[in-house]
Write an enzyme that holds these catalytic residues in place. Structure first.
Site, mmCIF file in Angstrom:
data_model
loop_
_atom_site.group_PDB
_atom_site.id
_atom_site.type_symbol
_atom_site.label_atom_id
_atom_site.label_comp_id
_atom_site.label_asym_id
_atom_site.label_seq_id
_atom_site.Cartn_x
_atom_site.Cartn_y
_atom_site.Cartn_z
ATOM 1 N N LYS A 72 0.914 -1.306 0.126
ATOM 2 C CA LYS A 72 0.073 0.101 0.182
ATOM 3 C C LYS A 72 1.042 1.460 -0.020
ATOM 4 O O LYS A 72 0.440 2.275 -0.433
ATOM 5 C CB LYS A 72 -0.792 -0.025 1.213
ATOM 6 C CG LYS A 72 -2.053 -0.831 1.065
ATOM 7 C CD LYS A 72 -3.152 -0.831 2.431
ATOM 8 C CE LYS A 72 -4.262 -1.557 2.093
ATOM 9 N NZ LYS A 72 -5.285 -1.374 3.229
ATOM 10 N N ASP A 108 -10.223 3.264 2.264
ATOM 11 C CA ASP A 108 -10.360 2.427 3.626
ATOM 12 C C ASP A 108 -11.284 3.601 4.366
ATOM 13 O O ASP A 108 -12.232 2.907 5.071
ATOM 14 C CB ASP A 108 -9.147 2.073 4.169
ATOM 15 C CG ASP A 108 -8.427 0.891 3.579
ATOM 16 O OD1 ASP A 108 -9.207 0.056 2.869
ATOM 17 O OD2 ASP A 108 -7.393 0.763 3.564
#
Ligand code: ATR
Length: 289
Positions: A72, A108
Site C-alpha cells: 500500500k 479505507d
C-alpha cells in the site's frame, strides 16, 4: 463477471501473499449485477517482481486494481498521480487507469464513513471521536474523518509515541483538532466521556482471541456509537459489552464492503450494488470464517 470475451476489462488485487480474500467474490458479484464486462482477478506478486508487473499493467486492458499488504505504501512511487486524501493517509489501496496513466486513491477511511452513515445513520460532522490504535487503519480512518469536519478526535495507543506522531500529522493539515491520549484509565475516561463515537482500529478481539477487548468495559457509556474494524467474529467482545449498555454498534464488515464499493465506483463511474456486495461477502464469511 459477465461473458469473458476480447473486450473484457481486468481489475486486480495486488498483494503478497493474498490468502483468502473476499474482494474477488464481492467485486465479480458487483460487475455481474451491474452488467459490466470486467473480471476481478488475484495478482499475487512477489516483492522482486513488483516493479515489472506494475509497469506492465497499464499496457494491458486493466481498468484498475486494489492494493493490499505489503504494497500500500510502496505502490505510490509507481503512480502518475495521487489523490489528496491518499497522500495525507500515506497509503494507496485503489488505483484507476485512464489513458495509460495510473492514479491512486485510498478508500479505507471512506469505507468506514459510509458504513457509519449507512448502517448506523451517524454522520461524523461535528462529532467527537475516540480512536483506539494508531496503525495503518487508524491513519486512514482518522485522516478521512478529519477531512470531513469532525469535532475533536482523541487517539489512544499502547505505544504513546505513535499516537503523538499521528496526531501531529493530522493537526498539521487540519488544525488543532486531535489529541493523543495515553493508555491510562483516568485519561481515557476523561476523553471518552466527551466522545460520541468510539472506534477500535486494533486487532484486539479478533478470532481466536475472542475473549479480549481493547479497553476496560467500565469506560464505555450508553450514548456512544461503538465501532470495531474487526469482522471476525462479527460481534467482538467490545461490541457485545457495548450493546449491553444500549450503545449502537457496528462491526468491520461494512467498512470492508464499502471500501470495495467506493473502489468499484472509482473504476466504473457506476453506483456500486452495495446490497449484492454485502450478500456475496456474508456468504463468503459464513462459509470460510
Ligand atoms: P493496521 O494496518 O491493521 O492498522 P498496524 O499498522 O500494524 O495494523 O497497527 C496495529 C495497531 O493495533 C497499532 O496501533 C498497535 O499498537 P502499537 O502501536 O502499540 O503496536 C495496535 N495493537 C495491536 N495489538 C495490540 C494489543 N494487543 N493491545 C493494544 N494495541 C494493540
Amino acid at each position: 463477471m459477465v461473458n469473458i470475451n476480447s473486450k473484457t476489462g481486468y481489475v486486480g488485487l495486488l498483494g503478497y501473499p493474498l490468502g483468502h480474500s473476499v474482494s474477488p467474490i464481492m467485486q465479480n458479484a458487483a460487475f455481474k449485477s451491474r452488467n459490466i464486462n470486467n473480471i476481478y482477478i488475484a495478482l499475487e506478486v512477489k516483492p522482486q517482481d513488483l516493479e515489472t508487473v506494475v509497469k506492465a499493467i497499464p499496457k494491458m486492458n486493466f481498468a484498475g486494481f486494489n492494493v493490499t499488504i505489503p504494497y500500500k505504501i510502496e505502490i505510490m512511487k509507481y503512480l502518475d498521480e495521487i489523490d489528496d486524501l491518499a497522500q495525507f493517509i500515506g497509503a494507496v489501496n485503489t488505483v484507476v487507469i485512464k489513458d495509460g496513466k495510473m492514479k491512486g486513491y485510498n478508500t479505507d477511511g471512506i469505507g468506514f464513513m459510509r458504513s457509519l452513515e449507512e448502517e448506523l445513520g451517524v454522520k461524523p460532522e461535528g462529532k467527537n471521536i475516540f480512536i483506539l490504535g494508531s496503525g495503518g487503519a487508524s491513519r486512514a480512518i482518522s485522516m478521512t474523518l478529519a477531512m470531513n469536519k469532525v469535532g475533536k478526535m482523541y487517539i489512544c495507543n499502547r505505544t504513546f509515541e505513535k499516537a503523538e506522531s499521528l496526531v501531529a500529522d493530522i493537526n498539521e493539515r487540519f488544525g488543532q483538532i486531535s489529541q493523543a491520549v495515553p493508555m491510562e484509565k483516568e485519561k481515557m475516561a476523561e476523553a471518552i466521556s466527551e466522545a460520541d463515537i468510539l472506534i477500535n482500529t486494533t486487532s484486539v478481539g479478533t478470532y481466536p482471541n475472542v475473549d479480549e477487548m481493547p479497553i476496560d468495559k467500565d469506560l464505555l457509556h450508553g450514548s456512544l456509537a461503538v465501532c470495531d474494524i474487526v469482522y471476525n467474529p462479527r460481534k467482538t467482545k467490545l461490541l457485545l459489552e457495548a450493546e449491553k449498555l444500549g450503545c449502537r454498534s457496528m462491526s468491520g464488515l461494512g467498512m470492508l464492503i464499502f471500501q470495495g464499493a467506493e473502489a468499484f465506483e472509482i473504476w466504473t463511474g457506476v453506483e456500486a450494488p452495495a446490497n449484492t456486495m454485502f450478500e456475496a461477502a456474508e456468504a463468503f464469511y459464513n462459509h470460510s470464517v
